[in-house]
Design an enzyme around this catalytic site. Structure first.
Site, PDB file in Angstrom:
ATOM      1  N   ASP A 108      40.989  34.970  39.633  1.00 24.11           N
ATOM      2  CA  ASP A 108      40.061  35.559  40.604  1.00 24.11           C
ATOM      3  C   ASP A 108      39.722  34.512  41.669  1.00 24.11           C
ATOM      4  O   ASP A 108      39.412  33.366  41.335  1.00 24.11           O
ATOM      5  CB  ASP A 108      38.798  35.983  39.829  1.00 24.11           C
ATOM      6  CG  ASP A 108      37.859  36.846  40.639  1.00 24.11           C
ATOM      7  OD1 ASP A 108      38.308  37.517  41.592  1.00 24.11           O
ATOM      8  OD2 ASP A 108      36.652  36.860  40.301  1.00 24.11           O
ATOM      9  N   ASP A 138      42.513  34.135  47.948  1.00 26.83           N
ATOM     10  CA  ASP A 138      41.397  34.507  48.821  1.00 26.83           C
ATOM     11  C   ASP A 138      41.436  33.677  50.101  1.00 26.83           C
ATOM     12  O   ASP A 138      40.892  32.580  50.166  1.00 26.83           O
ATOM     13  CB  ASP A 138      40.069  34.304  48.080  1.00 26.83           C
ATOM     14  CG  ASP A 138      38.873  34.683  48.951  1.00 26.83           C
ATOM     15  OD1 ASP A 138      39.089  35.071  50.117  1.00 26.83           O
ATOM     16  OD2 ASP A 138      37.740  34.593  48.457  1.00 26.83           O
ATOM     17  N   HIS A 173      28.909  39.959  46.445  1.00 27.90           N
ATOM     18  CA  HIS A 173      28.879  39.334  45.117  1.00 27.90           C
ATOM     19  C   HIS A 173      27.424  39.029  44.764  1.00 27.90           C
ATOM     20  O   HIS A 173      26.632  38.685  45.640  1.00 27.90           O
ATOM     21  CB  HIS A 173      29.646  38.011  45.122  1.00 27.90           C
ATOM     22  CG  HIS A 173      31.119  38.161  45.329  1.00 27.90           C
ATOM     23  ND1 HIS A 173      31.740  37.819  46.497  1.00 27.90           N
ATOM     24  CD2 HIS A 173      32.098  38.594  44.495  1.00 27.90           C
ATOM     25  CE1 HIS A 173      33.047  38.031  46.376  1.00 27.90           C
ATOM     26  NE2 HIS A 173      33.288  38.502  45.178  1.00 27.90           N
TER      27      HIS A 173
HETATM   28  P1  13P Z   1      29.587  40.602  40.833  1.00 23.22           P
HETATM   29  O1  13P Z   1      29.264  39.295  40.207  1.00 23.22           O
HETATM   30  O2  13P Z   1      28.672  40.942  41.942  1.00 23.22           O
HETATM   31  O3  13P Z   1      29.694  41.699  39.821  1.00 23.22           O
HETATM   32  O4  13P Z   1      31.024  40.448  41.512  1.00 23.22           O
HETATM   33  C1  13P Z   1      32.107  40.026  40.736  1.00 23.22           C
HETATM   34  C2  13P Z   1      33.300  39.769  41.579  1.00 23.22           C
HETATM   35  O5  13P Z   1      33.496  40.391  42.600  1.00 23.22           O
HETATM   36  C3  13P Z   1      34.235  38.736  41.119  1.00 23.22           C
HETATM   37  O6  13P Z   1      35.281  38.524  42.015  1.00 23.22           O
END
Ligand code: 13P
Length: 285
Positions: A82, A104, A181
């Site tokens: 991620d 990203d 986020h």
């Molecule tokens: P949240 O922490 O707001 O749920 O977002 C998680 C996210 O988008 C990780 O890439």
């Protein structure tokens, strides 16, 4: 069932009108909680390790555990990086057996984001690893640094998205359409029309970051407009922290392993709730 790549999971979701939850793994408890819920609910799932969490998750040590757990799972599981910010992070994930990476480049100028994403797509596809990229920018981090409100000037432009996907050949596109986020301030508003326009122009499964704190209706509309992967972290983390705060009020004193089980249960409840809303429950019997 199997360790699969992201493309397999999100293509099926995209064509059948549901979304696969992508949950951040930060330790053994999160891994066990997510997989247990996915199996119990016959749901595909994405185990996501964020580059920002590398200080908590030593990838060299943890990847064999993640891979073994994913391979043993009774449901399809993708192992995903991620918010990879740099080529070395992407290469680390590839070398450690991840089946999907997110690059990203969302804060880069468009041409640079395209060029870097394309380089990564060529490399990853050569070893059957899927690629997610971000266009537009979803603000905030998974903690108190989140601004809590989206910035419409950073929303994804549908025409740019069409060009971006054609040039980079990404398997999934993360879009900025009103989510952030971390913890929202006020009520978030998703730009569903923009989302549908991006879907129509790109034809690829879309990804919603910032999946904590949105309403069931937000999710329903977003999935109908092309979202096939939803990222969740803050809700899991908040659920764990809330459960930890109850420990001193419990009638019995807990030992450390029992305490960790309690944390795991809280995470399981948060994950199960999301899988139900996303419609991924029962997709693999
Ligand atoms: P949240 O922490 O707001 O749920 O977002 C998680 C996210 O988008 C990780 O890439």
């Amino acid at each position: 069932m199997a360790l699969v790549n992201l493309k397999q999971l999100v293509s099926a979701a995209f064509h059948h009108g549901y979304a696969v939850g992508s949950f951040n793994v930060v330790n053994m408890e999160t891994l066990q909680a997510i997989l247990q819920v996915a199996e119990e609910h016959h749901s595909p799932v994405i185990l996501s390790v964020a580059e920002a969490h590398f200080p908590f998750v030593d990838l060299e040590e943890f990847s064999p555990i993640l891979l073994r757990a994913a391979r043993k799972a009774k449901v399809p599981v993708a192992l995903h990086l991620d918010h990879g910010q740099s080529l070395p992070a992407i290469v680390t994930a590839l070398r450690n057996g991840f089946t999907s990476v997110m690059f990203d480049g969302s804060t880069l100028p468009l041409e640079e984001n395209i060029a870097k994403t394309r380089e990564i797509t060529r490399m990853a596809h050569a070893v059957d690893v899927s690629v997610e990229a971000e266009l537009g920018h979803v603000t905030g981090g998974e903690d108190d640094t989140s601004p809590g409100v989206a910035d419409p000037s950073l929303f994804t432009d549908p025409q740019e998205a069409e060009l971006f996907v054609a040039e980079t050949e990404v398997d999934a596109l993360a879009v900025a359409v009103g989510s952030v986020h971390g913890i929202y301030q006020g009520t978030p508003e998703l730009d569903i029309e923009r989302l549908a326009a991006i879907r129509d122009l790109t034809g690829v499964p879309l990804v919603l970051h910032g999946g904590s704190g949105l309403s069931n209706d937000d999710f329903r509309q977003a999935i109908a407009a092309g979202i096939a992967k939803i990222n969740v972290y803050t809700d899991m983390s908040q659920a764990a922290m809330a459960r930890i705060r109850t420990v001193d009020t419990l009638p019995q004193r807990l030992g450390f392993p029992e305490f960790m089980l309690l944390v795991r249960e809280a995470i399981q409840e948060a994950v199960a709730e999301k899988m139900q809303i996303f419609g991924s429950v029962g997709q693999y019997n």
